[in-house]
Design an enzyme around this catalytic site. Structure first.
Site, PDB file in Angstrom:
ATOM      1  N   SER A  25      16.422  -7.867 -24.040  1.00  0.00           N
ATOM      2  CA  SER A  25      15.289  -8.402 -23.292  1.00  0.00           C
ATOM      3  C   SER A  25      14.719  -9.674 -23.906  1.00  0.00           C
ATOM      4  CB  SER A  25      14.164  -7.373 -23.159  1.00  0.00           C
ATOM      5  OG  SER A  25      13.586  -7.123 -24.434  1.00  0.00           O
ATOM      6  N   THR A  57      18.570 -12.212 -18.843  1.00  0.00           N
ATOM      7  CA  THR A  57      18.109 -10.937 -19.382  1.00  0.00           C
ATOM      8  C   THR A  57      16.924 -10.509 -18.529  1.00  0.00           C
ATOM      9  OG1 THR A  57      17.537  -9.717 -21.403  1.00  0.00           O
ATOM     10  CG2 THR A  57      16.608 -11.933 -21.186  1.00  0.00           C
ATOM     11  N   TYR A  58      16.075  -9.662 -19.068  1.00  0.00           N
ATOM     12  CA  TYR A  58      14.889  -9.213 -18.342  1.00  0.00           C
ATOM     13  C   TYR A  58      13.668  -9.347 -19.243  1.00  0.00           C
ATOM     14  CZ  TYR A  58      15.593  -4.932 -21.020  1.00  0.00           C
ATOM     15  OH  TYR A  58      15.766  -4.041 -22.041  1.00  0.00           O
ATOM     16  N   GLY A  73      18.250  -8.221 -28.825  1.00  0.00           N
ATOM     17  CA  GLY A  73      19.609  -7.780 -28.554  1.00  0.00           C
ATOM     18  C   GLY A  73      20.557  -8.963 -28.474  1.00  0.00           C
ATOM     19  N   ALA A  74      21.505  -8.898 -27.556  1.00  0.00           N
ATOM     20  CA  ALA A  74      22.522  -9.943 -27.425  1.00  0.00           C
ATOM     21  C   ALA A  74      21.916 -11.325 -27.181  1.00  0.00           C
ATOM     22  CB  ALA A  74      23.488  -9.587 -26.297  1.00  0.00           C
ATOM     23  N   ALA A  75      20.773 -11.384 -26.501  1.00  0.00           N
ATOM     24  CA  ALA A  75      20.125 -12.676 -26.229  1.00  0.00           C
ATOM     25  C   ALA A  75      19.737 -13.398 -27.515  1.00  0.00           C
ATOM     26  CB  ALA A  75      18.899 -12.473 -25.343  1.00  0.00           C
TER      27      ALA A  75
END
Length: 120
Positions: A25, A57-58, A73-75
């Site tokens: 996120s 993402t969100y 996370g991945a972001a």
């Protein structure tokens, strides 16, 4: 016919935190969310001004007045602390809706505080 149109944009916000081990996120200061009419868990597109990365993402709510822009996370792999991002939301609209609609663009200062709100 529906067209996908820009709904809101946070222009050149600065990344304040990155946490690779969080679930995912983007945390955004609640003041910025309110100004742009963005909602928690809404999908966002992010464009990194520094390196050209584009990703999605969100949203999760950040602390009001904090200036928070956190990538999780991945972001977190897509930007470094201090990088500038453009964060956008889009919405499907009919031609009739488009005729009356104006997207919101939020300009910020160096601490991610609201400098100006534009409607085009």
């Amino acid at each position: 016919m529906q067209r996908i149109m820009l709904r809101a944009k946070l222009h050149r916000v600065t990344v304040t935190q990155a946490d690779l081990n969080y679930e995912g996120s983007c945390g955004i200061d609640q003041d910025l969310l309110d100004a742009a009419d963005m909602k928690e868990f809404e999908k966002i597109e992010l464009y990194n001004v520094n390196n050209g990365e584009r990703f999605s993402t969100y949203i999760i709510k950040g602390e009001r007045g904090s200036g928070e822009i956190s990538l999780n996370g991945a972001a977190a792999r897509r930007a470094h602390l201090g990088d500038q991002l453009i964060i956008c939301t889009y919405a499907p609209m009919s031609d009739e809706e488009i005729a009356a609609y104006k997207p919101k663009v939020i300009l910020v200062n160096e601490k991610n505080g609201i400098k100006e709100i534009k409607k085009f």
